[in-house]
Design an enzyme around this catalytic site. Structure first.
Site, PDB file in Angstrom:
ATOM      1  N   LYS A   1      -5.808  -3.533  -3.206  1.00  0.00           N
ATOM      2  CA  LYS A   1      -5.427  -2.180  -2.786  1.00  0.00           C
ATOM      3  C   LYS A   1      -4.527  -1.571  -3.853  1.00  0.00           C
ATOM      4  O   LYS A   1      -3.603  -2.230  -4.341  1.00  0.00           O
ATOM      5  CB  LYS A   1      -4.703  -2.248  -1.441  1.00  0.00           C
ATOM      6  CG  LYS A   1      -4.334  -0.883  -0.844  1.00  0.00           C
ATOM      7  CD  LYS A   1      -3.706  -1.041   0.535  1.00  0.00           C
ATOM      8  CE  LYS A   1      -3.356   0.309   1.155  1.00  0.00           C
ATOM      9  NZ  LYS A   1      -2.788   0.179   2.522  1.00  0.00           N
TER      10      LYS A   1
ATOM     11  N   SER B   1      -4.677   3.098   6.357  1.00  0.00           N
ATOM     12  CA  SER B   1      -4.807   3.569   4.992  1.00  0.00           C
ATOM     13  C   SER B   1      -5.650   2.659   4.097  1.00  0.00           C
ATOM     14  O   SER B   1      -6.081   3.068   3.018  1.00  0.00           O
ATOM     15  CB  SER B   1      -3.407   3.713   4.375  1.00  0.00           C
ATOM     16  OG  SER B   1      -2.773   2.441   4.254  1.00  0.00           O
TER      17      SER B   1
ATOM     18  N   SER C   1      -2.519  -0.063   9.361  1.00  0.00           N
ATOM     19  CA  SER C   1      -3.372   0.225   8.206  1.00  0.00           C
ATOM     20  C   SER C   1      -4.192  -0.951   7.700  1.00  0.00           C
ATOM     21  O   SER C   1      -5.006  -0.783   6.798  1.00  0.00           O
ATOM     22  CB  SER C   1      -2.526   0.787   7.050  1.00  0.00           C
ATOM     23  OG  SER C   1      -2.109   2.095   7.347  1.00  0.00           O
TER      24      SER C   1
END
Length: 498
Positions: A78, A163, A187
């Site tokens: 990420k 997210s 998330s």
């Protein structure tokens, strides 16, 4: 040739160890898959040369009998994790072009254990979002598509959740064997539920936050998204560990999570919180929850009704605490030392122009909310009260666990995934409601695991959430494995995006 991207992480690890495949061969398959999947927009930066160089080093280690726990395993990272020498942006224009001279603690642990890096994954800007639509680099598209009653597949683009939408989409689309993610209010777990993958938010302090771009420091926690419960357990063991550079990192031993996956759940007490039966909750979510209860009961667990009375206050309290911490953390992005800079007639004008252009709409909204609730005259009325509610939420969980409950089962999301642009465009609160089942876990600092439970009426994944005692992730893995065994197979989508 066998499609190696269809292997689980555990299967790939075993084939590498047996020298049935090489690390270079495995990584090249994923490099090729990523090149064919640009329409999903899951990656911000691709690093094929780095992955293949690491894979060659892994093959040498394996040949010498020196294989490490993740030797040659290709992962996506990420783009909230600092990666030395590789652009790290937090999906924001204000950090575009920033190349860290250091490595985050979690990714350093993964490279220590032999993993390879395929690239940096897309996300909601600064991890602020529930659909991966706020990224400066464009939204991520889920590999899943809706199916009509007559069996026809819709062309509507579906969100992967947020997210960590890039992480979830990449795992679901077989673009990596696992991915790092972060969870501030859901998330990791919400995108896992939306994409038919497994995601775990560990106990706060289990994984170091050092080198992870901060959103809300008292809520953020690193964790993995993977194809299976076993794969998630393997990844978390490498990611976790004490780090003296992070003052919130807890110095406790990291168990062998993979060993815990196969443990019996007979006699475990599972709490079912009555407050999670929300008005208007869809019938298919309720049915999935009831099915999950039945699966755990059949596996030998005891089911017990419990109360978490302050649950209804969790979402509004979260959306005071998280923006307040964000407004403080994001003050460092001012155009002076690194990142975007826009010149102005004086320093204040430089700040205003840089931040106005560098931050997206949702990030600006949360900074404004956070600044407001921390301002003179409003601190006591909003922020202080929200922190008191947070304490009460944690006490609810403490009392439940003190009564003998080993874990809690809830839905992961109030609905299946939705189409791009379908929610939140006019009313951001509509988007915030996606976190209604997940934010309590962050407010209380607890571990939470999401596993796929089935498909919705229109063919999209639905997930079940397990909430555990602090630092008892092993219990969640054994319970998650029981659910994974009982649930119908969630077939990963065919590669329509090639």
């Amino acid at each position: 040739m066998t499609d190696l991207t269809r292997l689980t992480l555990a299967e790939a690890r075993d084939k590498l160890a047996a020298r049935e495949i090489s690390a270079v061969e495995l990584n090249q398959c994923f490099v090729d898959a990523i090149a064919r999947a640009t329409s999903l927009n899951a990656f911000i930066v691709e690093t094929p040369e780095k992955a293949l160089a690491q894979a060659r080093a892994s093959d040498e280690k394996i040949a010498k009998g020196e294989a490490r726990p993740l030797e040659g395993i290709p992962l996506g990272i990420k783009d909230l994790y600092a990666t030395e020498g590789v652009q790290t942006t937090a999906a924001s224009h204000i950090l575009e072009g920033f190349i860290p001279p250091y490595e985050s603690a979690v990714t350093a642990n993964l490279w220590r254990d032999g993993a390879t890096m395929l690239g940096k994954l897309n996300l909601d800007e600064f991890a602020m979002g529930s659909s991966n639509e706020t990224s400066y680099f464009g939204p991520v598209v889920s590999p899943w598509r809706r199916k009509a009653a007559d069996g026809r597949i819709s062309d509507a683009k579906i969100v992967p959740g947020g997210s960590s939408g890039g992480s979830a989409a990449a795992v679901a689309a077989r673009l990596c064997l696992g991915a790092t993610a972060t969870d501030t209010g859901g998330s990791i777990r919400q995108p896992a539920a939306f994409t038919g993958t497994v995601g775990i938010k560990p106990t706060y302090g289990r994984c170091s936050r050092w080198g992870v771009v901060a959103f809300a420091s008292s809520l953020d926690q690193a964790g993995p998204i993977a194809k299976t419960v076993r794969d998630a357990a393997i990844l978390l063991r490498s990611m976790a560990g004490h780090d003296p550079r992070d003052t919130t990192s807890v110095d406790v031993p990291v168990p062998d999570y993979e060993q815990a996956v196969d443990a019996s759940i007979r006699g475990k007490v599972i709490g079912i919180p009555r407050e999670y039966r929300l008005d208007g909750l869809s019938e298919e979510i309720v049915a999935l929850w009831e099915q999950g209860i039945a699966w755990l009961r059949e596996a030998g667990a005891e089911i017990r009704d419990i109360s978490l009375p302050h649950t209804r206050h969790a979402l509004p309290a979260y959306y005071i605490v998280a923006p307040a911490e964000a407004s403080s953390n994001l003050a460092r992005y001012d155009g002076v030392r690194y990142g975007l800079r826009r010149t102005g007639k004086d320093i204040a004008d430089l700040y205003e122009k840089t931040r106005a252009e560098g931050f997206g709409k949702e990030v600006r909204r949360r900074i404004m909310i956070g600044t407001y609730v921390l301002s003179a005259g409003y601190y006591d009325a909003y922020y202080l009260r929200a922190q008191k509610i947070r304490t009460l939420i944690k006490r609810d969980f403490d009392l439940a666990y003190a009564s003998g409950v080993d874990a809690i089962l809830t839905p992961a999301t109030p609905s299946p995934a939705f189409a791009l642009g379908e929610k939140g465009s006019a009313d951001p609160v509509e988007m915030y409601l996606n976190d209604v089942f997940t934010v309590t876990v962050n407010m209380a600092g607890l571990p939470g695991l999401v596993v796929p439970g089935g498909l919705s009426a229109d063919g999209l994944p639905l997930g079940l959430q397990l909430i555990g005692r602090p630092f008892e992730e092993e219990t969640l893995f054994s319970l998650g494995q029981a659910l994974e065994r009982a649930a119908p197979a969630i077939l990963l989508p065919e590669s329509w995006w090639h």
